[in-house]
Design an enzyme around this catalytic site. Structure first.
Site, short mmCIF file in Angstrom:
data_model
loop_
_atom_site.label_atom_id
_atom_site.label_comp_id
_atom_site.label_asym_id
_atom_site.label_seq_id
_atom_site.Cartn_x
_atom_site.Cartn_y
_atom_site.Cartn_z
N ASP A 81 0.83 -1.27 -0.09
CA ASP A 81 -0.15 -0.09 0.03
C ASP A 81 0.93 1.24 -0.01
OD1 ASP A 81 -2.62 1.19 0.10
OD2 ASP A 81 -2.49 1.33 2.20
N GLY A 179 -8.71 7.87 7.56
CA GLY A 179 -8.85 8.12 8.90
C GLY A 179 -10.36 8.70 9.21
N HIS A 206 -9.91 4.65 -1.13
CA HIS A 206 -9.23 4.61 -0.04
C HIS A 206 -10.03 5.34 1.08
CE1 HIS A 206 -5.00 3.91 -1.38
NE2 HIS A 206 -5.61 3.62 -2.14
N THR A 231 -7.85 2.83 9.92
CA THR A 231 -8.06 3.41 11.02
C THR A 231 -9.09 2.70 12.28
OG1 THR A 231 -7.35 5.45 9.79
CG2 THR A 231 -8.49 5.56 12.08
P1 13P Z 1 -8.79 4.52 6.59
O1 13P Z 1 -7.56 4.67 7.61
O2 13P Z 1 -9.63 5.62 6.52
O3 13P Z 1 -9.62 3.12 6.77
O4 13P Z 1 -7.99 4.37 5.09
C1 13P Z 1 -7.03 3.30 4.80
C2 13P Z 1 -6.52 3.60 3.76
O5 13P Z 1 -7.10 4.05 2.65
C3 13P Z 1 -5.07 3.00 3.55
O6 13P Z 1 -4.71 2.96 2.10
#
Ligand code: 13P
Length: 297
Positions: A81, A179, A206, A231
């Site tokens: 990622d 997040g 994302h 998150t």
């Molecule tokens: P969140 O932390 O909002 O779940 O997003 C994770 C993300 O998109 C990692 O690439």
């Protein structure tokens, strides 16, 4: 089953569902993700971000995930990622990641195209698929990701980007944040429809955490096939650890017990996302299955 990410996402695109890409950074996070996927009988993508390279033994981690994927009953893919460095991408390819994300979103379109194209050439030679991003995802609360400026993806640029780079999946910025949202989420689903009409490759969302369920369902109907989540899972695990720490007898608890509890605290959150992304209700409705009857089975 060890699976190629592209194969998983092309199936999702045809079946009109999305696959969870869970960010992981420890044995417990990987075990939780695979265990939930097996219980729900859904594929899963294990995603390690470049930002965790300093604290995770990448080669050891890849070998571990491959071994666990090999004995899993469901398709499991290993994804890099948000990588900003070519060296990280080559390192991930060498140790068996099945897909990589090159994040050139901070560059202008021309430079992002040139850089992404080079990564695609390298990765495709090794049979590894590539995700890239245009537009930029902003950072909300409790996120561990880099802050983006929140620029939304322009559909025309998306079309050109995919055609010129040859990327396999495209992360579209439509207003979700990495997040938790600090105000009312402003997610442009009409824009997603426009991007979808210009781009044939599977689309990635994302910022799964905190995004309302109905928005996620609509986004899947509009072509999102992979949804990243970090998150909300981290928050569940941290809340659990804090509860242990607040307990006066915490010093008497063995670390192995805390780790096992931590894994258990993540699984319900992951299950919620896997079920939502699988769009089972919609599938059953399409297949004419009575939902109440199904629930009572
Ligand atoms: P969140 O932390 O909002 O779940 O997003 C994770 C993300 O998109 C990692 O690439």
């Amino acid at each position: 089953m060890r699976f190629n990410t592209k194969q998983i996402l092309v199936d999702a695109q045809q079946g009109e569902y999305a696959v969870a890409a869970f960010n992981v950074y420890s044995l417990e996070t990987v075990q939780a993700a695979i265990s939930v996927a097996e219980k729900e009988n859904q594929p899963v993508i294990i995603a390690l971000g470049e930002r965790y390279f300093p604290t995770v033994d990448v080669e050891g981690f890849a070998a571990l995930v491959q071994a666990m994927a090999g004995k899993s009953r469901v398709p499991v893919a290993l994804h890099l990622d948000h990588a900003y460095e070519k060296s990280s991408i080559i390192r991930a390819i060498r140790c068996g990641f099945t897909s990589v994300m090159y994040d050139g979103s901070k560059f202008d379109l021309e430079e992002n195209i040139q850089r992404t194209k080079e990564i695609v050439e390298i990765a495709h030679k090794a049979g590894v698929s590539v995700e890239a991003e245009i537009g930029s995802v902003a950072r909300g609360a409790f996120s561990d990701e880099e802050d983006g400026d929140g620029t939304l993806t322009d559909p025309e640029s998306a079309k050109r980007f995919v055609a010129e780079t040859g990327v396999d999946f495209l992360a579209a910025a439509i207003g979700t944040v990495h997040g938790m949202y600090t105000g009312e989420p402003k997610i442009d689903l009409a824009l997603l429809e426009r991007i979808r009409s210009e781009v044939q490759v599977p689309l990635v969302l994302h910022g799964g955490s905190g995004t309302p369920d109905d928005v996620i369902s609509q986004a899947i109907r509009s072509g999102i096939c992979k949804i990243n989540v970090n998150t909300e899972i981290s928050m569940a695990a941290v809340a659990h650890l804090l509860k242990f720490a607040a307990d006066a007898s915490a010093s008497k608890v063995h670390l192995s017990t805390i780790m096992a509890h931590m894994q258990q605290s993540m699984e319900p959150v992951m299950t919620k996302f896997v079920r939502l992304f699988a769009q089972m209700e919609r599938k059953h409705r399409r297949m004419g299955i009575d939902l109440e009857e199904w629930d009572s089975l």
